[in-house]
Design a protein around this motif. Structure first.
Motif, PDB file in Angstrom:
ATOM      1  N   TRP A  55       0.706  -1.206   0.147  1.00 41.78           N
ATOM      2  CA  TRP A  55      -0.015  -0.100   0.051  1.00 41.78           C
ATOM      3  C   TRP A  55       0.831   1.170  -0.005  1.00 41.78           C
ATOM      4  O   TRP A  55       0.272   2.464  -0.006  1.00 41.78           O
ATOM      5  N   ASP A  56       2.319   1.226   0.215  1.00 38.35           N
ATOM      6  CA  ASP A  56       2.839   2.261  -0.053  1.00 38.35           C
ATOM      7  C   ASP A  56       2.845   2.818  -1.314  1.00 38.35           C
ATOM      8  O   ASP A  56       2.919   4.126  -1.856  1.00 38.35           O
ATOM      9  N   ALA A  57       2.882   1.982  -2.301  1.00 43.85           N
ATOM     10  CA  ALA A  57       2.423   2.276  -3.816  1.00 43.85           C
ATOM     11  C   ALA A  57       1.278   3.372  -4.117  1.00 43.85           C
ATOM     12  O   ALA A  57       1.255   4.250  -5.112  1.00 43.85           O
ATOM     13  N   ALA A  58       0.368   3.484  -3.081  1.00 45.81           N
ATOM     14  CA  ALA A  58      -0.834   4.431  -3.097  1.00 45.81           C
ATOM     15  C   ALA A  58      -0.472   5.814  -3.006  1.00 45.81           C
ATOM     16  O   ALA A  58      -1.006   6.669  -3.776  1.00 45.81           O
ATOM     17  N   LEU A  59       0.876   6.160  -2.337  1.00 50.10           N
ATOM     18  CA  LEU A  59       1.439   7.448  -2.474  1.00 50.10           C
ATOM     19  C   LEU A  59       1.864   7.742  -4.013  1.00 50.10           C
ATOM     20  O   LEU A  59       1.895   8.987  -4.110  1.00 50.10           O
ATOM     21  N   VAL A  60       2.359   6.858  -4.610  1.00 46.84           N
ATOM     22  CA  VAL A  60       2.781   7.326  -6.087  1.00 46.84           C
ATOM     23  C   VAL A  60       1.597   7.370  -7.041  1.00 46.84           C
ATOM     24  O   VAL A  60       1.459   8.143  -7.762  1.00 46.84           O
ATOM     25  N   ALA A  61       0.411   6.618  -6.556  1.00 47.99           N
ATOM     26  CA  ALA A  61      -0.851   6.484  -7.368  1.00 47.99           C
ATOM     27  C   ALA A  61      -1.587   7.843  -7.083  1.00 47.99           C
ATOM     28  O   ALA A  61      -2.209   8.349  -8.075  1.00 47.99           O
ATOM     29  N   VAL A  62      -1.712   8.474  -5.954  1.00 47.93           N
ATOM     30  CA  VAL A  62      -2.472   9.553  -5.464  1.00 47.93           C
ATOM     31  C   VAL A  62      -1.760  10.906  -5.522  1.00 47.93           C
ATOM     32  O   VAL A  62      -2.193  11.705  -4.909  1.00 47.93           O
ATOM     33  N   SER A  63      -0.491  10.852  -5.834  1.00 50.31           N
ATOM     34  CA  SER A  63       0.519  11.773  -5.277  1.00 50.31           C
ATOM     35  C   SER A  63      -0.302  13.276  -6.152  1.00 50.31           C
ATOM     36  O   SER A  63      -0.520  13.081  -7.236  1.00 50.31           O
ATOM     37  N   PRO A  64      -0.097  14.359  -5.234  1.00 51.91           N
ATOM     38  CA  PRO A  64      -0.595  15.766  -5.841  1.00 51.91           C
ATOM     39  C   PRO A  64       0.167  16.004  -6.923  1.00 51.91           C
ATOM     40  O   PRO A  64      -0.029  16.649  -7.921  1.00 51.91           O
ATOM     41  N   LEU A  65       1.478  15.581  -7.088  1.00 55.07           N
ATOM     42  CA  LEU A  65       2.359  16.035  -8.153  1.00 55.07           C
ATOM     43  C   LEU A  65       2.027  15.440  -9.397  1.00 55.07           C
ATOM     44  O   LEU A  65       2.325  15.915 -10.332  1.00 55.07           O
ATOM     45  N   VAL A  66       1.433  14.242  -9.305  1.00 55.39           N
ATOM     46  CA  VAL A  66       0.772  13.504 -10.600  1.00 55.39           C
ATOM     47  C   VAL A  66      -0.459  14.506 -11.202  1.00 55.39           C
ATOM     48  O   VAL A  66      -0.259  14.445 -12.561  1.00 55.39           O
ATOM     49  N   VAL A  67      -1.332  14.742 -10.126  1.00 51.83           N
ATOM     50  CA  VAL A  67      -2.278  15.834 -10.655  1.00 51.83           C
ATOM     51  C   VAL A  67      -1.849  17.018 -11.435  1.00 51.83           C
ATOM     52  O   VAL A  67      -2.288  17.461 -12.458  1.00 51.83           O
ATOM     53  N   VAL A  68      -0.798  17.622 -10.912  1.00 51.20           N
ATOM     54  CA  VAL A  68      -0.321  18.704 -11.750  1.00 51.20           C
ATOM     55  C   VAL A  68       0.783  18.614 -12.565  1.00 51.20           C
ATOM     56  O   VAL A  68       0.630  19.347 -13.566  1.00 51.20           O
ATOM     57  N   HIS A  69       1.481  17.611 -12.637  1.00 49.42           N
ATOM     58  CA  HIS A  69       2.785  17.350 -13.621  1.00 49.42           C
ATOM     59  C   HIS A  69       2.803  16.329 -14.578  1.00 49.42           C
ATOM     60  O   HIS A  69       3.822  15.981 -15.115  1.00 49.42           O
ATOM     61  N   ALA A  70       1.806  15.503 -14.373  1.00 46.33           N
ATOM     62  CA  ALA A  70       1.936  14.186 -15.197  1.00 46.33           C
ATOM     63  C   ALA A  70       2.032  14.593 -16.487  1.00 46.33           C
ATOM     64  O   ALA A  70       2.677  13.768 -17.414  1.00 46.33           O
ATOM     65  N   PHE A  71       1.238  15.455 -16.988  1.00 50.28           N
ATOM     66  CA  PHE A  71       1.153  16.005 -18.488  1.00 50.28           C
ATOM     67  C   PHE A  71       1.796  17.399 -18.609  1.00 50.28           C
ATOM     68  O   PHE A  71       1.691  18.040 -19.597  1.00 50.28           O
ATOM     69  N   THR A  72       2.682  17.893 -17.664  1.00 50.73           N
ATOM     70  CA  THR A  72       3.311  19.221 -17.953  1.00 50.73           C
ATOM     71  C   THR A  72       4.546  18.863 -18.880  1.00 50.73           C
ATOM     72  O   THR A  72       4.799  19.880 -19.777  1.00 50.73           O
ATOM     73  N   ASN A  73       5.339  17.710 -19.040  1.00 49.45           N
ATOM     74  CA  ASN A  73       6.297  17.701 -20.003  1.00 49.45           C
ATOM     75  C   ASN A  73       6.247  16.075 -20.010  1.00 49.45           C
ATOM     76  O   ASN A  73       5.229  15.575 -20.171  1.00 49.45           O
ATOM     77  N   PHE A  74       7.216  15.647 -20.442  1.00 48.75           N
ATOM     78  CA  PHE A  74       7.333  14.070 -20.889  1.00 48.75           C
ATOM     79  C   PHE A  74       8.158  13.081 -19.780  1.00 48.75           C
ATOM     80  O   PHE A  74       8.607  11.975 -19.941  1.00 48.75           O
ATOM     81  N   ASP A  75       8.279  13.476 -18.416  1.00 49.45           N
ATOM     82  CA  ASP A  75       9.322  12.895 -17.574  1.00 49.45           C
ATOM     83  C   ASP A  75       8.568  11.617 -16.997  1.00 49.45           C
ATOM     84  O   ASP A  75       9.346  10.624 -16.301  1.00 49.45           O
ATOM     85  N   THR A  76       7.340  11.195 -17.199  1.00 45.97           N
ATOM     86  CA  THR A  76       6.785  10.184 -16.607  1.00 45.97           C
ATOM     87  C   THR A  76       7.248   8.754 -17.550  1.00 45.97           C
ATOM     88  O   THR A  76       7.648   7.684 -17.102  1.00 45.97           O
ATOM     89  N   LEU A  77       7.969   9.122 -18.785  1.00 46.15           N
ATOM     90  CA  LEU A  77       8.306   8.110 -19.397  1.00 46.15           C
ATOM     91  C   LEU A  77       9.816   7.653 -18.879  1.00 46.15           C
ATOM     92  O   LEU A  77      10.161   6.449 -18.721  1.00 46.15           O
ATOM     93  N   ALA A  78      10.638   8.572 -18.487  1.00 46.56           N
ATOM     94  CA  ALA A  78      11.764   8.502 -17.840  1.00 46.56           C
ATOM     95  C   ALA A  78      11.675   7.996 -16.554  1.00 46.56           C
ATOM     96  O   ALA A  78      12.475   6.738 -16.121  1.00 46.56           O
TER      97      ALA A  78
END
Length: 502
Positions: free
Chosen positions: A202-225
């Motif tokens: 359940w630690d991975a829930a922090l990765v799944a619901v991170s506020p940083l994902v809400v703001v920056h998942a589509f700001t650039n292309f970094d999720t690929l790296a």
């Protein structure tokens, strides 16, 4: 509870129950009956496994991330009846929906079919600063943009012939296709973190619901790296050292940061007396990076070098401590006033020297620690050190730290507090770019937020260092009895058969 042996993973069946160990999870569970009971049956659901719940949470958050960017995808008709993207009156800043994906579609020429690194474009045409420019991103990120532009062309071609298919401006279709791949990459990150922590799913829930994902998942292309770096870490933990290196090397062809994970691997390998593990991983990384970069570098060396040239010549960004110090103190910077296109040579040297010094400190910490540090702990320290002393901290770079922080220091309240603070920096950043003349904010608000963000990251670094120096007391993973789930366990030796009695 006995401690796991060196390199051993958690014993089968053992699992951390967040509502027993995490005050945040315990408080959140009260509306639905409180913490898990001592005699509750765990793992009996045939469908709702932890991984599926985590992926569902991630999909919901990624959908929210797209909605956050959607105001920047609105269209309107111009006076001549043509459709245009509605970025009038600074909409991208007022609505805080800005994404690099949208302007890069036209700036880099992928909308016109320009092949990255081969075909240049003219910057500042008609001015004394006019010069040829090429794709400014690492090789795979450049071709990722090119491929999505061609997919957008294909979709629009098909939509003309199939009226039921939705259509929009080419840049909107391009953004949506890019967002789909970026979202899938973040699902890989969630899956990877879950797989790396079988005793703490359940630690991975922090990765799944991170506020940083809400703001920056589509700001650039970094999720690929981030996806390739996480997959590489998982491969390493499964003793697939060459594959781990190849994944890290390919990730480094999207963004540079995955290559920084090789230093923690080397330090842990030397401390454990397993240099061959690091050697195979580093060799795989070199192979993966060269396989992607060498053909482009040989075919179009000027275009391939553009990424490196740009990083040498760009000055300190407003996100950096150097710019913040200069603004609040009036300091002219290490290089003083720079001419157009002049590289900040002293700043580059100071930034590199500081990073090297911090890496040396991390190496000393790894060698002097009472137990071999975990790979995730050292990886977080290396990447955080780079961001703190680098002359650029683009907002989406914070995504690099999310899985590393969760793996290194899984304290839910602390990490969520950092993620919220970091995500909130986006608001004053957008209104800083809007400028006070356009109803924006003065620089003090944004630069002050940058200082707060950096201070919180420094606190996380201090806590990680404490967990390395006092692992049984300060490290939540080792306090549970695990050694280092990120390091490949040594295979058990087969017992030598004894001769049968005569």
């Amino acid at each position: 509870m006995t401690r796991a042996g060196r390199g051993a993973g958690p014993s089968p069946g053992r699992r951390v129950i967040p509502t027993w160990t995490e005050p945040l999870a315990a408080a959140a569970s009260r509306p639905v009956g409180g913490p898990l009971g001592r005699h509750a049956l765990v793992g009996r659901s045939a469908f709702w496994t932890p991984l599926r719940v985590l992926l569902l949470l991630a999909v919901v958050v990624l959908a929210l991330a797209w909605l956050v960017k959607s105001p920047c995808l609105q269209q309107y008709r111009t006076d001549d009846g043509q459709l245009a993207l509605d970025w009038r009156e600074g909409r991208q800043y007022v609505a805080m929906c800005y994404s690099d994906t949208v302007p890069l579609y036209g700036i880099e020429g992928v909308d016109r079919g320009a092949v990255p690194y081969r075909d240049p474009w003219v910057e500042a045409q008609g001015t004394p600063q006019e010069r040829l420019r090429y794709m400014e991103y690492p090789v795979l990120t450049g071709f990722f943009q090119y491929a999505n532009a061609r997919l957008a062309d294909g979709w629009l071609w098909l939509a003309e012939r199939v009226p039921l298919l939705p259509t929009a401006l080419p840049v909107v279709v391009y953004f949506d296709i890019s967002a789909l791949w970026l979202a899938m990459a973040w699902l890989v990150v969630v899956w990877g973190v879950r797989a790396l922590r079988p005793s703490r799913p359940w630690d991975a829930a922090l990765v799944a619901v991170s506020p940083l994902v809400v703001v920056h998942a589509f700001t650039n292309f970094d999720t690929l790296a981030v996806a390739f770096a996480t997959a590489g870490a998982l491969a390493l933990s499964r003793r697939r050292t060459v594959l781990a290196g190849v994944l890290i090397g390919v990730g480094g062809a999207f963004k540079f940061y995955p290559l920084m994970l090789l230093l923690p691997v080397l330090l842990v390998a030397l401390r454990r007396g397993e240099p061959w593990t690091a050697g195979r991983t580093i060799a795989g990384a070199l192979l993966g990076w060269l396989a992607v970069n060498l053909p482009v570098a040989l075919a179009w060396p000027t275009g391939w070098w553009e990424f490196f040239r740009l990083n040498q010549t760009r000055p300190a960004d407003p996100d950096s401590l150097y710019f913040v110090t200069s603004y609040f103190t009036g300091w002219a910077g290490f290089d003083g006033p720079l001419a157009a296109g002049q590289a900040p040579a002293v700043l580059n040297a100071v930034s590199a020297a500081l990073f090297v010094a911090l890496c040396v400190g991390i190496a000393v910490l790894a060698w002097k620690a009472p137990r071999t540090p975990r790979v995730a702990s050292l990886a977080f320290l290396v990447v955080a050190s780079f961001l703190l002393v680098n002359k650029v901290w683009s907002p989406q770079y914070s995504l690099w730290l999310v899985p590393l922080a969760v793996l290194a220091l899984p304290r839910w309240r602390l990490l969520l507090a950092w993620m919220v603070v970091d995500a909130l920096v986006w608001a004053p950043r957008m209104y800083y770019y809007l400028t006070p003349e356009e109803r924006g904010l003065p620089p003090d608000w944004f630069l002050g937020a940058v200082l707060v963000r950096d201070a919180v990251v420094v606190v996380l670094c201090v806590l990680v260092v404490r967990s390395v120096l006092h692992p049984e007391r300060e490290d939540p993973v080792r306090a549970f009895g695990d050694d280092d789930p990120d390091w490949p366990a040594r295979p058990a030796r087969r017992p030598v058969a004894e001769p049968l009695p005569a």
